[in-house]
Design a protein around this motif. Structure first.
Motif, short mmCIF file in Angstrom:
data_model
loop_
_atom_site.label_atom_id
_atom_site.label_comp_id
_atom_site.label_asym_id
_atom_site.label_seq_id
_atom_site.Cartn_x
_atom_site.Cartn_y
_atom_site.Cartn_z
N GLU A 291 60.74 -21.80 72.33
CA GLU A 291 61.17 -22.28 73.39
C GLU A 291 62.86 -22.27 73.25
O GLU A 291 63.49 -22.05 74.42
N TRP A 292 63.40 -22.53 72.29
CA TRP A 292 64.80 -22.55 72.06
C TRP A 292 65.13 -20.87 72.07
O TRP A 292 66.24 -20.83 72.80
N LEU A 293 64.47 -19.98 71.78
CA LEU A 293 64.80 -18.38 71.55
C LEU A 293 64.81 -18.02 72.91
O LEU A 293 65.64 -16.91 73.37
N THR A 294 63.94 -18.54 73.89
CA THR A 294 63.87 -18.35 75.43
C THR A 294 64.65 -18.83 76.39
O THR A 294 64.49 -18.59 77.50
N ARG A 295 65.50 -19.76 75.87
CA ARG A 295 66.58 -20.40 76.75
C ARG A 295 67.39 -19.33 77.52
O ARG A 295 67.85 -18.44 76.78
N ALA A 296 67.80 -19.65 78.81
CA ALA A 296 68.83 -18.92 79.48
C ALA A 296 70.12 -18.73 78.71
O ALA A 296 70.46 -17.71 78.67
N GLU A 297 70.37 -19.85 78.05
CA GLU A 297 71.83 -19.84 77.40
C GLU A 297 71.81 -18.92 75.99
O GLU A 297 72.98 -18.98 75.41
N HIS A 298 70.54 -18.47 75.74
CA HIS A 298 70.49 -17.81 74.49
C HIS A 298 70.20 -16.43 75.05
O HIS A 298 68.92 -15.92 74.51
N PRO A 299 71.24 -15.49 75.23
CA PRO A 299 70.84 -14.12 75.87
C PRO A 299 70.39 -13.25 74.94
O PRO A 299 69.75 -12.03 75.29
N LEU A 300 70.64 -13.41 73.66
CA LEU A 300 70.47 -12.17 72.63
C LEU A 300 68.74 -12.03 72.57
O LEU A 300 68.69 -10.84 72.39
N THR A 301 67.92 -12.78 72.46
CA THR A 301 66.64 -12.45 72.65
C THR A 301 66.31 -11.72 73.71
O THR A 301 65.50 -10.60 73.56
N ALA A 302 66.72 -11.77 74.96
CA ALA A 302 66.36 -10.91 76.12
C ALA A 302 67.03 -9.54 76.09
O ALA A 302 66.37 -8.40 76.53
N ARG A 303 68.17 -9.40 75.47
CA ARG A 303 68.81 -8.34 75.22
C ARG A 303 68.13 -7.39 74.26
O ARG A 303 67.99 -6.00 74.46
N TRP B 24 64.94 -7.47 73.80
CA TRP B 24 63.65 -7.16 74.16
C TRP B 24 63.87 -6.00 75.15
O TRP B 24 63.19 -4.91 75.31
N VAL B 25 64.87 -6.15 75.94
CA VAL B 25 65.28 -5.03 77.13
C VAL B 25 65.61 -3.76 76.34
O VAL B 25 65.16 -2.84 76.66
N ASN B 26 66.25 -3.71 75.47
CA ASN B 26 66.65 -2.73 74.44
C ASN B 26 65.51 -1.91 73.95
O ASN B 26 65.25 -0.72 73.77
N GLY C 26 62.98 6.82 74.30
CA GLY C 26 63.08 7.39 72.82
C GLY C 26 64.34 6.96 72.31
O GLY C 26 64.35 7.10 70.98
N GLU C 27 65.11 6.30 72.78
CA GLU C 27 66.56 5.88 72.20
C GLU C 27 66.87 4.62 73.02
O GLU C 27 66.92 4.71 74.45
N GLY C 28 67.27 3.47 72.40
CA GLY C 28 67.57 2.41 73.00
C GLY C 28 69.30 2.34 73.59
O GLY C 28 70.01 3.30 73.02
N LEU C 29 69.63 1.46 74.12
CA LEU C 29 71.04 1.36 74.82
C LEU C 29 71.84 0.92 73.78
O LEU C 29 73.04 1.17 73.41
N VAL C 30 71.48 0.16 72.69
CA VAL C 30 71.87 0.15 71.35
C VAL C 30 71.13 0.74 70.27
O VAL C 30 69.91 0.70 70.21
N ARG C 31 71.72 1.69 69.56
CA ARG C 31 70.89 2.97 68.98
C ARG C 31 70.47 2.29 67.75
O ARG C 31 69.39 2.79 67.28
N SER C 32 71.06 0.97 67.03
CA SER C 32 70.51 0.50 65.75
C SER C 32 69.53 -0.61 66.47
O SER C 32 69.90 -1.57 66.56
N VAL C 33 68.50 -0.24 66.94
CA VAL C 33 67.50 -1.22 67.46
C VAL C 33 67.31 -2.34 66.66
O VAL C 33 67.09 -3.47 67.29
N ASP C 34 67.21 -2.20 65.48
CA ASP C 34 67.03 -3.43 64.37
C ASP C 34 68.13 -4.10 63.98
O ASP C 34 67.87 -5.01 63.08
N ASP C 35 69.25 -3.83 64.44
CA ASP C 35 70.52 -4.56 64.13
C ASP C 35 71.34 -4.84 65.18
O ASP C 35 72.23 -3.83 65.69
N GLU D 23 76.72 -5.08 61.47
CA GLU D 23 76.47 -3.64 61.01
C GLU D 23 75.94 -2.69 62.20
O GLU D 23 75.73 -1.51 61.65
N GLY D 24 75.47 -3.07 62.99
CA GLY D 24 74.78 -2.45 64.15
C GLY D 24 75.79 -1.67 64.74
O GLY D 24 77.00 -1.96 65.05
N THR D 25 75.22 -0.56 65.62
CA THR D 25 76.22 0.08 66.86
C THR D 25 76.41 -0.76 68.07
O THR D 25 75.81 -1.64 68.39
#
Length: 73
Positions: free
Chosen positions: A3-15, A17-19, A27-36, A40-42
């Protein structure tokens, strides 16, 4: 925790998932480092698009089918 992760004020989870859906479809995400999304990520190639898609995804009730339809149309 879920419930905490899916709150609207916590946008990272949705970002993340969309990526991942974007990567699955094209074949490639909007953020190239999908796992980071941290220091350290791009940076996103299109940050405004990623944010807009994440907001719409949350507004749709986390509906994967609607997200995929919007991306592909």
């Amino acid at each position: 925790l879920a419930e905490w992760l899916t709150r609207a004020e916590h946008p990272l989870t949705a970002r993340v998932w969309v990526n991942r859906v974007w990567q699955y479809l094209f074949g490639e995400g909007l953020v190239r480092s999908v796992d980071d999304f941290g220091k350290e990520g791009t940076k996103p190639t299109h940050p405004e698009l990623l944010d807009t898609m994440a907001v719409r995804f949350v507004e749709s009730g986390w509906n994967n089918k609607a997200l995929i339809r919007e991306i592909l149309l």
